[in-house]
Design a protein around this motif. Structure first.
Motif, PDB file in Angstrom:
ATOM      1  N   ALA A   3       0.872  -0.988   0.077  1.00 22.21           N
ATOM      2  CA  ALA A   3      -0.034  -0.001  -0.016  1.00 22.21           C
ATOM      3  C   ALA A   3       0.775   1.327   0.008  1.00 22.21           C
ATOM      4  CB  ALA A   3      -0.857  -0.037   1.129  1.00 22.21           C
ATOM      5  N   LEU A   4       2.034   0.901   0.647  1.00 19.17           N
ATOM      6  CA  LEU A   4       2.921   2.450   0.780  1.00 19.17           C
ATOM      7  C   LEU A   4       3.356   2.427  -0.517  1.00 19.17           C
ATOM      8  CD1 LEU A   4       4.486   2.146   4.121  1.00 19.17           C
ATOM      9  CD2 LEU A   4       3.105   3.685   3.528  1.00 19.17           C
ATOM     10  N   ALA A   5       4.097   1.588  -1.188  1.00 17.55           N
ATOM     11  CA  ALA A   5       4.602   1.761  -2.648  1.00 17.55           C
ATOM     12  C   ALA A   5       3.340   2.396  -3.607  1.00 17.55           C
ATOM     13  CB  ALA A   5       5.116   0.313  -2.917  1.00 17.55           C
ATOM     14  N   LEU A   6       2.261   1.656  -3.441  1.00 12.21           N
ATOM     15  CA  LEU A   6       1.128   2.297  -4.086  1.00 12.21           C
ATOM     16  C   LEU A   6       1.062   3.617  -3.902  1.00 12.21           C
ATOM     17  CD1 LEU A   6      -1.099   2.060  -6.281  1.00 12.21           C
ATOM     18  CD2 LEU A   6      -2.479   1.152  -4.457  1.00 12.21           C
ATOM     19  N   ALA A   7       0.900   4.214  -2.855  1.00  7.86           N
ATOM     20  CA  ALA A   7       0.593   5.632  -2.551  1.00  7.86           C
ATOM     21  C   ALA A   7       1.750   6.550  -3.079  1.00  7.86           C
ATOM     22  CB  ALA A   7       0.711   5.717  -0.868  1.00  7.86           C
ATOM     23  N   ASP A   8       3.039   6.109  -2.649  1.00 10.38           N
ATOM     24  CA  ASP A   8       4.386   6.625  -3.362  1.00 10.38           C
ATOM     25  C   ASP A   8       4.294   6.865  -4.798  1.00 10.38           C
ATOM     26  OD1 ASP A   8       6.942   7.970  -2.991  1.00 10.38           O
ATOM     27  OD2 ASP A   8       7.649   6.170  -4.132  1.00 10.38           O
ATOM     28  N   ARG A   9       3.864   5.658  -5.550  1.00 10.14           N
ATOM     29  CA  ARG A   9       3.791   5.754  -6.892  1.00 10.14           C
ATOM     30  C   ARG A   9       2.511   6.646  -7.525  1.00 10.14           C
ATOM     31  NH1 ARG A   9       2.483   0.306  -9.842  1.00 10.14           N
ATOM     32  NH2 ARG A   9       1.038   1.411 -11.577  1.00 10.14           N
ATOM     33  N   SER A  10       1.719   6.710  -6.502  1.00 10.68           N
ATOM     34  CA  SER A  10       0.482   7.792  -7.080  1.00 10.68           C
ATOM     35  C   SER A  10       0.737   9.250  -6.497  1.00 10.68           C
ATOM     36  CB  SER A  10      -0.713   7.259  -6.290  1.00 10.68           C
ATOM     37  OG  SER A  10      -1.048   5.869  -6.885  1.00 10.68           O
ATOM     38  N   GLY A  11       1.752   9.465  -6.100  1.00  7.01           N
ATOM     39  CA  GLY A  11       2.066  11.088  -5.816  1.00  7.01           C
ATOM     40  C   GLY A  11       2.096  11.347  -4.362  1.00  7.01           C
ATOM     41  N   ALA A  12       2.071  10.497  -3.411  1.00  6.91           N
ATOM     42  CA  ALA A  12       1.974  10.741  -2.085  1.00  6.91           C
ATOM     43  C   ALA A  12       3.055  11.435  -1.484  1.00  6.91           C
ATOM     44  CB  ALA A  12       1.532   9.651  -1.094  1.00  6.91           C
ATOM     45  N   HIS A  13       2.962  12.400  -0.875  1.00  6.52           N
ATOM     46  CA  HIS A  13       4.266  13.204  -0.342  1.00  6.52           C
ATOM     47  C   HIS A  13       4.874  12.405   0.722  1.00  6.52           C
ATOM     48  CE1 HIS A  13       3.450  16.816  -2.839  1.00  6.52           C
ATOM     49  NE2 HIS A  13       1.965  16.677  -2.471  1.00  6.52           N
ATOM     50  N   PHE A  14       3.957  11.706   1.532  1.00  5.35           N
ATOM     51  CA  PHE A  14       4.463  10.980   2.835  1.00  5.35           C
ATOM     52  C   PHE A  14       3.556   9.875   3.026  1.00  5.35           C
ATOM     53  CE2 PHE A  14       4.348  10.159   7.473  1.00  5.35           C
ATOM     54  CZ  PHE A  14       5.610   9.993   7.637  1.00  5.35           C
ATOM     55  N   GLY A  15       4.149   8.815   3.395  1.00  7.43           N
ATOM     56  CA  GLY A  15       3.274   7.581   3.868  1.00  7.43           C
ATOM     57  C   GLY A  15       3.850   6.987   4.945  1.00  7.43           C
ATOM     58  N   THR A  16       3.047   6.303   5.863  1.00 10.54           N
ATOM     59  CA  THR A  16       3.232   5.389   6.913  1.00 10.54           C
ATOM     60  C   THR A  16       2.489   4.537   7.154  1.00 10.54           C
ATOM     61  OG1 THR A  16       4.079   5.638   9.224  1.00 10.54           O
ATOM     62  CG2 THR A  16       2.184   7.165   8.544  1.00 10.54           C
ATOM     63  N   LEU A  17       2.805   3.536   7.917  1.00 13.27           N
ATOM     64  CA  LEU A  17       1.699   2.568   8.353  1.00 13.27           C
ATOM     65  C   LEU A  17       1.273   2.789   9.671  1.00 13.27           C
ATOM     66  CD1 LEU A  17       4.242  -0.770   7.659  1.00 13.27           C
ATOM     67  CD2 LEU A  17       2.481   0.103   6.141  1.00 13.27           C
ATOM     68  N   LEU A  18       0.089   2.355   9.890  1.00 12.76           N
ATOM     69  CA  LEU A  18      -0.804   2.416  11.117  1.00 12.76           C
ATOM     70  C   LEU A  18      -0.134   1.818  12.290  1.00 12.76           C
ATOM     71  CD1 LEU A  18      -3.341   3.558  12.340  1.00 12.76           C
ATOM     72  CD2 LEU A  18      -4.334   1.596  11.665  1.00 12.76           C
ATOM     73  N   ARG A  19       0.325   2.485  13.139  1.00 13.81           N
ATOM     74  CA  ARG A  19       0.836   1.762  14.278  1.00 13.81           C
ATOM     75  C   ARG A  19       0.400   2.924  15.679  1.00 13.81           C
ATOM     76  NH1 ARG A  19       6.667   3.054  12.163  1.00 13.81           N
ATOM     77  NH2 ARG A  19       6.211   4.916  13.563  1.00 13.81           N
ATOM     78  N   GLU A  20       0.729   2.532  16.892  1.00 20.80           N
ATOM     79  CA  GLU A  20       0.186   3.479  17.930  1.00 20.80           C
ATOM     80  C   GLU A  20       0.529   4.653  17.885  1.00 20.80           C
ATOM     81  OE1 GLU A  20       0.931   1.889  22.152  1.00 20.80           O
ATOM     82  OE2 GLU A  20       0.669  -0.188  21.431  1.00 20.80           O
ATOM     83  N   ASP A  21       1.628   4.999  17.097  1.00 19.52           N
ATOM     84  CA  ASP A  21       2.230   6.529  17.216  1.00 19.52           C
ATOM     85  C   ASP A  21       1.921   7.238  16.003  1.00 19.52           C
ATOM     86  OD1 ASP A  21       4.068   5.130  15.810  1.00 19.52           O
ATOM     87  OD2 ASP A  21       5.780   6.304  16.331  1.00 19.52           O
ATOM     88  N   THR A  22       1.168   6.593  15.029  1.00 20.72           N
ATOM     89  CA  THR A  22       0.640   7.372  13.653  1.00 20.72           C
ATOM     90  C   THR A  22       0.395   8.755  13.813  1.00 20.72           C
ATOM     91  OG1 THR A  22       0.689   5.130  12.818  1.00 20.72           O
ATOM     92  CG2 THR A  22      -0.259   6.952  11.582  1.00 20.72           C
TER      93      THR A  22
END
Length: 141
Positions: A3-22
């Motif tokens: 999902a992060l690679a897809l977001a990056d490829r789609s033009g996201a400026h920043f991506g992160t996984l859902l964690r306790e500190d997100t």
């Protein structure tokens, strides 16, 4: 593809996984102010709670996804003051024309997974399990 690679490829400026500190990580990216707007394309309780935790006062949450989540609204509560919530279903005809123009220009890319119409139940099962990145397009057998 993740999902992060897809977001990056789609033009996201920043991506992160859902964690306790997100929520903290995302707020830090805004200098502690919070996000002006959050588009929730999932609509699960976890994503709605994350959206509420990252919005700035007066920010806007657009709930696009239909993941069955719930967001409790109460005053006082944990939602930012003056926040706005929208539940878009579809845009106007001119907005649709703009989206098509963006896609044709290459500025907007949609990831699609094609499945035969006869395999619709399996495609919906993959969607429910989170096994699809992007959208499923059902095509004639």
């Amino acid at each position: 593809m993740s999902a992060l690679a897809l977001a990056d490829r789609s033009g996201a400026h920043f991506g992160t996984l859902l964690r306790e500190d997100t929520a903290r990580v995302l707020r830090d990216r805004t200098g502690g102010v919070g996000a002006d707007a959050v588009l929730d394309f999932v609509g699960a309780t976890a994503t709605l709670e994350l959206a509420a935790a990252t919005l700035r006062p007066g920010g806007e949450l657009a709930l696009v996804g239909s993941g069955g989540g719930q967001l409790t609204v109460r005053k006082p509560g944990f939602l930012p003051s003056g926040f706005r919530l929208s539940l878009p279903f579809w845009g106007t005809r001119p907005e649709l024309a703009e989206v098509i123009a963006l896609a044709r220009s290459g500025a907007l890319r949609a990831e699609t997974d094609h499945s035969p119409l006869s395999a619709a139940p399996q495609a919906f099962d993959r969607l429910r399990r989170g096994g699809v990145r992007g959208r499923v397009v059902l095509v004639p057998d």
